[in-house]
Every structure is written in C-alpha cells, then in structure tokens.
Design a protein around this motif. Structure first.
Motif, PDB file in Angstrom:
ATOM      1  N   ARG A   1     -17.408  31.412  30.847  1.00 33.87           N
ATOM      2  CA  ARG A   1     -16.653  32.354  31.669  1.00 33.87           C
ATOM      3  C   ARG A   1     -15.438  31.728  32.342  1.00 33.87           C
ATOM      4  NH1 ARG A   1     -19.162  36.879  33.024  1.00 33.87           N
ATOM      5  NH2 ARG A   1     -21.123  35.821  32.700  1.00 33.87           N
ATOM      6  N   ASP A   2     -15.534  30.468  32.725  1.00 33.90           N
ATOM      7  CA  ASP A   2     -14.428  29.818  33.440  1.00 33.90           C
ATOM      8  C   ASP A   2     -13.544  28.963  32.535  1.00 33.90           C
ATOM      9  OD1 ASP A   2     -16.397  27.965  32.978  1.00 33.90           O
ATOM     10  OD2 ASP A   2     -16.266  27.012  34.945  1.00 33.90           O
ATOM     11  N   SER A   3     -13.684  29.084  31.229  1.00 33.23           N
ATOM     12  CA  SER A   3     -12.868  28.295  30.301  1.00 33.23           C
ATOM     13  C   SER A   3     -11.429  28.815  30.279  1.00 33.23           C
ATOM     14  CB  SER A   3     -13.460  28.336  28.897  1.00 33.23           C
ATOM     15  OG  SER A   3     -13.278  29.615  28.328  1.00 33.23           O
ATOM     16  N   ALA A   4     -10.521  27.971  29.816  1.00 34.11           N
ATOM     17  CA  ALA A   4      -9.106  28.352  29.744  1.00 34.11           C
ATOM     18  C   ALA A   4      -8.890  29.539  28.815  1.00 34.11           C
ATOM     19  CB  ALA A   4      -8.271  27.161  29.299  1.00 34.11           C
ATOM     20  N   VAL A   5      -9.552  29.541  27.666  1.00 38.44           N
ATOM     21  CA  VAL A   5      -9.360  30.642  26.723  1.00 38.44           C
ATOM     22  C   VAL A   5      -9.944  31.942  27.277  1.00 38.44           C
ATOM     23  CG1 VAL A   5     -11.425  30.204  25.317  1.00 38.44           C
ATOM     24  CG2 VAL A   5      -9.439  31.311  24.288  1.00 38.44           C
TER      25      VAL A   5
ATOM     26  N   ALA B   1      -8.656  37.439  29.357  1.00 40.93           N
ATOM     27  CA  ALA B   1      -9.179  38.460  30.278  1.00 40.93           C
ATOM     28  C   ALA B   1      -8.144  39.569  30.421  1.00 40.93           C
ATOM     29  CB  ALA B   1      -9.479  37.837  31.632  1.00 40.93           C
ATOM     30  N   GLY B   2      -8.597  40.782  30.496  1.00 45.65           N
ATOM     31  CA  GLY B   2      -7.681  41.901  30.678  1.00 45.65           C
ATOM     32  C   GLY B   2      -7.187  42.452  29.358  1.00 45.65           C
ATOM     33  N   ALA B   3      -5.883  42.490  29.190  1.00 43.23           N
ATOM     34  CA  ALA B   3      -5.261  43.082  28.008  1.00 43.23           C
ATOM     35  C   ALA B   3      -5.483  42.220  26.765  1.00 43.23           C
ATOM     36  CB  ALA B   3      -3.764  43.248  28.255  1.00 43.23           C
ATOM     37  N   PRO B   4      -5.455  42.843  25.579  1.00 42.00           N
ATOM     38  CA  PRO B   4      -5.552  42.057  24.345  1.00 42.00           C
ATOM     39  C   PRO B   4      -4.486  40.966  24.314  1.00 42.00           C
ATOM     40  CG  PRO B   4      -5.713  44.394  23.864  1.00 42.00           C
ATOM     41  CD  PRO B   4      -5.342  44.272  25.315  1.00 42.00           C
ATOM     42  N   THR B   5      -4.866  39.807  23.778  1.00 40.12           N
ATOM     43  CA  THR B   5      -3.999  38.632  23.756  1.00 40.12           C
ATOM     44  C   THR B   5      -3.855  38.139  22.323  1.00 40.12           C
ATOM     45  OG1 THR B   5      -4.840  38.015  25.936  1.00 40.12           O
ATOM     46  CG2 THR B   5      -3.742  36.297  24.670  1.00 40.12           C
ATOM     47  N   VAL B   6      -2.647  37.808  21.914  1.00 41.84           N
ATOM     48  CA  VAL B   6      -2.423  37.263  20.575  1.00 41.84           C
ATOM     49  C   VAL B   6      -2.922  35.821  20.533  1.00 41.84           C
ATOM     50  CG1 VAL B   6      -0.701  36.616  18.839  1.00 41.84           C
ATOM     51  CG2 VAL B   6      -0.449  38.750  20.124  1.00 41.84           C
TER      52      VAL B   6
ATOM     53  N   TRP C   1      -9.334  23.396   1.701  1.00 40.78           N
ATOM     54  CA  TRP C   1      -8.716  24.670   2.014  1.00 40.78           C
ATOM     55  C   TRP C   1      -8.478  24.787   3.508  1.00 40.78           C
ATOM     56  CZ3 TRP C   1     -11.640  27.479   5.387  1.00 40.78           C
ATOM     57  CH2 TRP C   1     -13.016  27.245   5.411  1.00 40.78           C
ATOM     58  N   SER C   2      -7.594  25.701   3.870  1.00 41.28           N
ATOM     59  CA  SER C   2      -7.292  25.974   5.269  1.00 41.28           C
ATOM     60  C   SER C   2      -6.947  27.447   5.408  1.00 41.28           C
ATOM     61  CB  SER C   2      -6.113  25.119   5.734  1.00 41.28           C
ATOM     62  OG  SER C   2      -5.820  25.389   7.092  1.00 41.28           O
ATOM     63  N   VAL C   3      -7.468  28.072   6.457  1.00 39.57           N
ATOM     64  CA  VAL C   3      -7.206  29.489   6.719  1.00 39.57           C
ATOM     65  C   VAL C   3      -6.800  29.648   8.175  1.00 39.57           C
ATOM     66  CG1 VAL C   3      -8.201  31.817   6.844  1.00 39.57           C
ATOM     67  CG2 VAL C   3      -8.878  30.266   4.989  1.00 39.57           C
ATOM     68  N   VAL C   4      -5.771  30.457   8.408  1.00 34.80           N
ATOM     69  CA  VAL C   4      -5.358  30.811   9.764  1.00 34.80           C
ATOM     70  C   VAL C   4      -5.421  32.327   9.893  1.00 34.80           C
ATOM     71  CG1 VAL C   4      -3.511  30.794  11.482  1.00 34.80           C
ATOM     72  CG2 VAL C   4      -3.859  28.802   9.996  1.00 34.80           C
ATOM     73  N   VAL C   5      -6.167  32.772  10.902  1.00 31.37           N
ATOM     74  CA  VAL C   5      -6.282  34.194  11.223  1.00 31.37           C
ATOM     75  C   VAL C   5      -5.516  34.414  12.518  1.00 31.37           C
ATOM     76  CG1 VAL C   5      -7.864  36.044  11.892  1.00 31.37           C
ATOM     77  CG2 VAL C   5      -8.562  34.354  10.160  1.00 31.37           C
ATOM     78  N   THR C   6      -4.534  35.293  12.482  1.00 30.76           N
ATOM     79  CA  THR C   6      -3.766  35.625  13.681  1.00 30.76           C
ATOM     80  C   THR C   6      -4.075  37.071  14.030  1.00 30.76           C
ATOM     81  OG1 THR C   6      -2.025  34.121  12.968  1.00 30.76           O
ATOM     82  CG2 THR C   6      -1.461  35.687  14.709  1.00 30.76           C
ATOM     83  N   GLY C   7      -4.335  37.309  15.309  1.00 32.90           N
ATOM     84  CA  GLY C   7      -4.659  38.668  15.701  1.00 32.90           C
ATOM     85  C   GLY C   7      -4.818  38.818  17.191  1.00 32.90           C
ATOM     86  N   LEU C   8      -5.327  39.963  17.578  1.00 35.32           N
ATOM     87  CA  LEU C   8      -5.523  40.275  18.987  1.00 35.32           C
ATOM     88  C   LEU C   8      -6.940  39.922  19.410  1.00 35.32           C
ATOM     89  CD1 LEU C   8      -3.711  43.712  19.203  1.00 35.32           C
ATOM     90  CD2 LEU C   8      -2.882  41.484  19.973  1.00 35.32           C
TER      91      LEU C   8
END
Length: 166
Positions: A61-65, A70-75, A91-98
C-alpha cells in the motif's frame, strides 16, 4: 564461429504478434513496472499474473508505484523477458497501458489467489490494461529468412545505446 563457445554471432530481432507476446508475459511470473515518480522514470520488479486480458501485479500500500497509481488511471509500461546470454537468444515484451487499482471484491480475491508475492503480502493490486504490446525474439540470422530485421547494438563511451539497422 563467433565468440562465446562457437555460437554464431549473427542474430536478428523478429517482431512477434500481440497474442504470442501476451502468452509469453503470462508464462513468467516476474516483470518490471515502469512508472513516473517525481517527474522521472522509476522501475520496480514485481510478481504478476495475466487474467481477464490484464496484467495484474501486487504491491504494498505504501510503495511508490501504489502511490503513483492511486486515483486516476496512470500510464505505465510493463516489461518481461527471458534471455539466454550464453546462447545469445531469447525474447522481450513491453506492455504499455493504463494502470488502475483493483478494489476489494470478488475479482480482487481471485487475483490475490493467483499471485505469489516474494515478500510479505501484496495488499494493493494494480491491473494494467494493455494498449500497446510489442515483443521481439532474438533469433539466429539465417540466409533468406523473411520477416527478420538485423539490428546491431553497441554502446558508446558515455553508455548511451547506439543502434544501427542494416
């Protein structure tokens, strides 16, 4: 023959389809979440599970991420990989999202039941809805291989990656 015990040096990156990339994300349990902290990029290793088309990870709960999501969706970006340094493949995969917090309830209970945190209890669940999924395999370069793109990667004196495509 190249360096490293006779392994051929010529390698290529092969872009993979989204479905294959997401299967690979689901096949491992640890990745790295990239988020913004105090206007700078921050990266943390976390355990995850892929359920309902989402990448779900737990944190404290108290972590930086947790604070940043917290609150609005974050990229955020979420990266997983498997690299065999000796064979020079992987292999390498990057997932970008909200990223959004998963509130208490039946869905949160199901996610908690699948996660296996390494330290303590993950009392804060975050779900990432994939918007952009990019994945690459590092494979041996063969003559006439279609769909392969050779990328040579070096490092400058300052440590900045230097890429040149052939």
């Amino acid at each position: 023959m190249g360096r490293g015990g006779g392994v051929a040096e010529s390698r290529a990156l092969r872009k993979m389809p989204r479905a294959e990339a997401m299967r690979l994300v689901a096949s491992v349990r640890v990745g790295r979440v990239v988020f913004t902290q105090r206007a700078l990029p921050a990266i943390r290793p976390v355990n995850h599970v892929v359920l309902d088309g989402l990448v779900v990870f737990g944190t404290h709960r108290d972590s930086a991420v947790a604070t940043q999501t917290a609150g609005a969706p974050t990229v955020v970006a979420y990266e997983v990989d498997q690299i065999d340094e000796e064979q020079r493949s992987g292999w390498s995969v990057v997932v970008t999202g909200l990223a959004v917090r998963v509130e208490a309830g039946e869905r949160a209970d199901r996610y908690h039941g699948r996660l296996r945190p390494w330290v303590g209890v993950a009392d804060h669940l975050i779900a990432v809805t994939p918007r952009l999924v990019t994945g690459f395999r590092l494979v041996p370069r063969t003559a006439g291989a279609s769909g392969l793109r050779r990328v040579m990667i070096g490092t400058t004196v300052e440590g900045t990656p230097d890429r040149a495509e052939e």
